[in-house]
Design a protein around this motif. Structure first.
Motif, short mmCIF file in Angstrom:
data_model
loop_
_atom_site.label_atom_id
_atom_site.label_comp_id
_atom_site.label_asym_id
_atom_site.label_seq_id
_atom_site.Cartn_x
_atom_site.Cartn_y
_atom_site.Cartn_z
N TRP A 75 84.85 50.78 40.68
CA TRP A 75 85.03 50.64 39.23
C TRP A 75 83.86 49.91 38.61
N ARG A 76 83.37 48.86 39.26
CA ARG A 76 82.23 48.11 38.71
C ARG A 76 80.98 48.97 38.65
N VAL A 121 92.89 46.36 37.26
CA VAL A 121 91.81 45.37 37.29
C VAL A 121 92.33 44.00 36.88
N GLY A 151 92.29 42.53 40.33
CA GLY A 151 90.85 42.34 40.45
C GLY A 151 90.43 40.99 41.01
N PHE A 198 87.54 46.93 43.88
CA PHE A 198 87.13 47.48 42.60
C PHE A 198 85.63 47.67 42.49
#
Length: 234
Positions: A140-141, A126, A130, A137
């Motif tokens: 991931w968020r 990240v 990122g 991502f």
């Protein structure tokens, strides 16, 4: 583990077990290469070589490098979330030894979710990729920071009914708890180092004491304790 009624693989072709093993090998190799070279610097050829498969095998499983990268992030998030929710299940459920219990919880959270291999890996990706590739991502968020904040908010709301906590905004309190828990971790832990148990304990206790100074103002309610009603002056 094979399901009892699962169809048998065709003779002479690749078995599901073999396909699964190749997929795991590709994901593991890709994780190492992406972490080492970054998204732009990683090549399918290098990933295939480290996975001990052909270049075409990688493309058969994952159409392109971007798809493979997102699959790596998803794989890591799945493992990380499994570890996270195991730790959340150990959150204190009473206020008898609040400082010690929250400190022990914070140590487990950092040791098993933040400073472990998967936590350091996703954090590095990240930080390095990122900004250049934010769309990579999205998984991931959606599944990372938001989940732990929401879960902790609910746990603090439950704990506030039985412990010395005076919290108006549980979402904010959860975010502040996480920030404090990470604040005093040794700097080298964010660059691949592994903090000692003593360092984890020291950081966690400092975080919890600061948190309780901010939110530990309400008298605890014992089981069956009745609050006195005060008459308002007429």
């Amino acid at each position: 583990m094979k399901k009892p009624n699962a169809p048998q693989p065709k003779t002479g072709g690749p078995t599901p077990k073999g396909q699964c093993a190749k997929r795991v090998s590709i994901l593991d190799a890709a994780a190492d290469v992406f972490c080492r070279e970054g998204f732009a610097g990683a090549s399918i050829d290098e990933i295939a070589m480290e996975a001990c498969v052909s270049r075409q095998t990688v493309y058969n499983h994952y159409r392109e490098k971007e798809t493979l990268f997102m699959a790596v992030v998803q794989d890591i998030m799945d493992r990380a979330n499994g570890a996270l929710f195991s730790i959340l299940a150990t959150f204190p459920d009473n206020g008898d030894n609040l400082e010690d219990d929250l400190t022990a919880f914070a140590v487990r959270l950092n040791k098993n979710c933040v400073c472990n291999h998967d936590g350091k890996f996703i954090r590095k990706l990240v930080q390095t990729e990122g900004e250049r590739y934010p769309h990579l991502f999205e998984i991931w968020r959606q599944q990372g920071p938001g989940k732990i904040g929401t879960a902790l908010s609910a746990l603090f709301a439950r704990l506030s009914h039985v412990a010395r906590l005076d919290i108006d905004d549980f979402d904010l309190a959860a975010k502040q708890f996480l920030a404090l828990v990470n604040a005093d971790l040794p700097m080298n832990s964010f660059f691949g180092g592994v903090p000692t148990d003593e360092e984890l304990e020291k950081a966690a206790r400092a975080a919890v004491r600061t948190f309780l100074r901010a939110y530990g103002g309400k008298p605890a309610k014992g089981a069956g304790q009745v609050e006195e009603l005060r008459e308002e002056p007429v």
